[in-house]
Design a protein around this motif. Structure first.
Motif, short mmCIF file in Angstrom:
data_model
loop_
_atom_site.label_atom_id
_atom_site.label_comp_id
_atom_site.label_asym_id
_atom_site.label_seq_id
_atom_site.Cartn_x
_atom_site.Cartn_y
_atom_site.Cartn_z
N LYS A 204 0.83 -1.21 0.00
CA LYS A 204 0.00 0.00 0.00
C LYS A 204 0.86 1.26 0.00
CE LYS A 204 -4.07 -2.07 2.00
NZ LYS A 204 -4.96 -2.21 3.14
N VAL A 205 1.93 1.25 0.78
CA VAL A 205 2.85 2.40 0.80
C VAL A 205 3.43 2.63 -0.59
CG1 VAL A 205 5.08 3.22 1.67
CG2 VAL A 205 3.38 2.29 3.26
N LEU A 206 3.87 1.57 -1.24
CA LEU A 206 4.43 1.70 -2.59
C LEU A 206 3.39 2.19 -3.58
CD1 LEU A 206 6.63 -1.51 -2.66
CD2 LEU A 206 7.45 0.86 -2.61
N GLU A 207 2.16 1.72 -3.44
CA GLU A 207 1.08 2.16 -4.32
C GLU A 207 0.79 3.66 -4.13
OE1 GLU A 207 -3.60 1.04 -5.11
OE2 GLU A 207 -2.29 -0.49 -4.23
N ILE A 208 0.80 4.11 -2.90
CA ILE A 208 0.57 5.54 -2.61
C ILE A 208 1.70 6.38 -3.19
CG2 ILE A 208 0.47 7.26 -0.76
CD1 ILE A 208 -0.90 4.96 0.93
N ILE A 209 2.94 5.93 -2.99
CA ILE A 209 4.10 6.67 -3.50
C ILE A 209 4.02 6.81 -5.02
CG2 ILE A 209 6.60 6.50 -3.88
CD1 ILE A 209 6.73 5.15 -1.07
N LEU B 117 3.61 10.29 -7.48
CA LEU B 117 4.50 10.66 -8.57
C LEU B 117 3.73 10.76 -9.89
CD1 LEU B 117 7.64 8.51 -7.70
CD2 LEU B 117 7.12 10.88 -7.02
N ILE B 118 2.86 9.80 -10.15
CA ILE B 118 2.07 9.82 -11.38
C ILE B 118 1.16 11.04 -11.42
CG2 ILE B 118 0.21 8.62 -12.63
CD1 ILE B 118 1.66 5.98 -11.80
N HIS B 119 0.57 11.37 -10.28
CA HIS B 119 -0.30 12.55 -10.21
C HIS B 119 0.46 13.81 -10.64
CE1 HIS B 119 -3.40 15.28 -8.79
NE2 HIS B 119 -2.45 15.95 -8.16
N GLU B 120 1.66 14.00 -10.12
CA GLU B 120 2.45 15.18 -10.46
C GLU B 120 3.01 15.10 -11.89
OE1 GLU B 120 2.90 18.12 -8.78
OE2 GLU B 120 1.39 17.33 -7.40
N LYS B 121 3.19 13.90 -12.40
CA LYS B 121 3.67 13.71 -13.78
C LYS B 121 2.57 14.05 -14.78
CE LYS B 121 5.59 10.06 -16.76
NZ LYS B 121 4.56 9.82 -17.76
N GLU B 122 1.34 13.65 -14.46
CA GLU B 122 0.25 13.80 -15.41
C GLU B 122 -0.47 15.14 -15.32
OE1 GLU B 122 -2.13 10.28 -14.86
OE2 GLU B 122 -0.67 9.04 -15.97
N SER B 123 -0.23 15.92 -14.26
CA SER B 123 -0.83 17.25 -14.15
C SER B 123 -0.07 18.22 -15.04
CB SER B 123 -0.74 17.76 -12.70
OG SER B 123 -1.70 17.16 -11.91
N TYR C 208 0.63 12.73 -0.47
CA TYR C 208 0.41 11.41 0.13
C TYR C 208 -0.83 11.34 1.02
CZ TYR C 208 2.30 12.19 4.90
OH TYR C 208 2.51 12.60 6.19
N ARG C 209 -1.15 12.40 1.71
CA ARG C 209 -2.33 12.34 2.61
C ARG C 209 -3.62 12.18 1.81
NH1 ARG C 209 0.98 16.09 5.50
NH2 ARG C 209 1.44 15.29 7.58
N LYS C 210 -3.81 13.03 0.81
CA LYS C 210 -5.07 12.94 0.06
C LYS C 210 -5.16 11.67 -0.77
CE LYS C 210 -3.59 15.82 -3.79
NZ LYS C 210 -3.69 17.11 -4.43
N ILE C 211 -4.03 11.20 -1.31
CA ILE C 211 -4.06 9.98 -2.13
C ILE C 211 -4.34 8.75 -1.28
CG2 ILE C 211 -2.58 8.42 -3.48
CD1 ILE C 211 -1.58 10.94 -4.96
N GLN C 212 -3.76 8.65 -0.09
CA GLN C 212 -4.03 7.46 0.73
C GLN C 212 -5.48 7.40 1.16
OE1 GLN C 212 -1.36 7.37 4.07
NE2 GLN C 212 -2.04 9.33 4.88
N TYR C 213 -6.10 8.55 1.44
CA TYR C 213 -7.51 8.54 1.80
C TYR C 213 -8.38 8.23 0.59
CZ TYR C 213 -6.68 10.03 6.57
OH TYR C 213 -6.28 10.08 7.87
N ALA C 214 -8.01 8.75 -0.58
CA ALA C 214 -8.78 8.47 -1.80
C ALA C 214 -8.71 6.98 -2.16
CB ALA C 214 -8.27 9.33 -2.95
N LYS C 215 -7.54 6.37 -1.99
CA LYS C 215 -7.36 4.97 -2.38
C LYS C 215 -7.87 3.99 -1.32
CE LYS C 215 -3.60 4.66 -5.61
NZ LYS C 215 -4.45 3.87 -6.46
N PHE C 216 -7.62 4.29 -0.05
CA PHE C 216 -7.87 3.31 1.00
C PHE C 216 -8.81 3.80 2.10
CE2 PHE C 216 -3.55 2.50 -0.65
CZ PHE C 216 -3.81 1.26 -1.24
N ASN C 217 -9.24 5.06 2.03
CA ASN C 217 -10.09 5.65 3.07
C ASN C 217 -9.51 5.42 4.45
OD1 ASN C 217 -12.31 7.17 3.83
ND2 ASN C 217 -13.55 5.36 4.24
N ASP C 218 -8.18 5.55 4.55
CA ASP C 218 -7.49 5.29 5.80
C ASP C 218 -6.14 6.01 5.77
OD1 ASP C 218 -6.91 4.28 8.31
OD2 ASP C 218 -6.57 2.23 7.64
N ARG C 219 -5.60 6.23 6.94
CA ARG C 219 -4.26 6.81 7.05
C ARG C 219 -3.26 5.67 7.10
NH1 ARG C 219 -1.86 10.83 11.69
NH2 ARG C 219 0.11 11.23 10.62
N ILE C 220 -2.70 5.35 5.96
CA ILE C 220 -1.73 4.26 5.86
C ILE C 220 -0.36 4.76 6.31
CG2 ILE C 220 -0.62 2.62 4.29
CD1 ILE C 220 -3.70 2.20 4.65
#
Length: 165
Positions: free
Chosen positions: A11-16, A20-26, A110-122
């Motif tokens: 999950k940590v690797l997925e968030i990371i 990076l992809i979010h900032e690459k694609e924006s 990382y905060r907003k992505i982890q909540y969007a993906k897992f609805n939790d603070r990973i």
């Protein structure tokens, strides 16, 4: 939520990677000029730069190591960055700048992505570890090796030994 060591590292690797992809694609993203993000240890394909290579280091305990309770662990991740320039000093500077943008991209998202993906603070915390020149790498289409820089960040998260399996 199950918090086994393997699941949490994944999950940590997925968030990371999502950060990076979010900032690459924006269009105005910190990494919108990056061509390649490599998330596997052994890359048999060429590197199309600018590139970021995500490299896992050991995951270790933080504090008490008792297996009968939840445990705070630290997963160390290195981001090897390369950006070619015909002048090796400029290429190394560009690589260091890219490395710092990687850290900013993760801290920013990382905060907003982890909540969007897992609805939790990973990920509980992200900490700076090291910035350093790593060496050099062959870049596709270039005749000379290119300097690379790495930034190492520590990601803290909790696993649950009691309910992990």
């Amino acid at each position: 939520m199950k918090r086994s060591l393997d699941e949490m590292v994944e999950k940590v690797l997925e968030i990371i990677e999502a950060c990076l992809i979010h900032e690459k694609e924006s269009s105005d993203g910190l990494l919108n000029h990056v061509k390649t993000i490599i998330s596997v240890y052994n890359n048999e394909y060429g590197v199309d730069e600018p590139a970021i290579w995500i490299v896992q280091h050991p995951t270790t305990r933080k504090g008490d190591d008792n297996l009968s309770q939840s445990l705070l662990v630290n997963s160390t991740i290195e981001f090897v960055c390369v950006e070619w320039d015909k002048d090796p000093r400029i290429a190394e500077k560009k690589a260091r700048e890219l490395a710092t943008k990687v850290a900013k991209s993760i801290k920013k998202n990382y905060r907003k992505i982890q909540y969007a993906k897992f609805n939790d603070r990973i990920i509980k915390n992200v900490k700076f570890n090291t910035l350093y020149p790593v060496g050099e790498i062959d870049v596709e289409g270039k005749t000379q090796k290119t300097p690379v820089a790495g930034i190492i960040l520590d990601f803290e998260f909790i696993i649950d030994w009691i309910n992990c399996c």
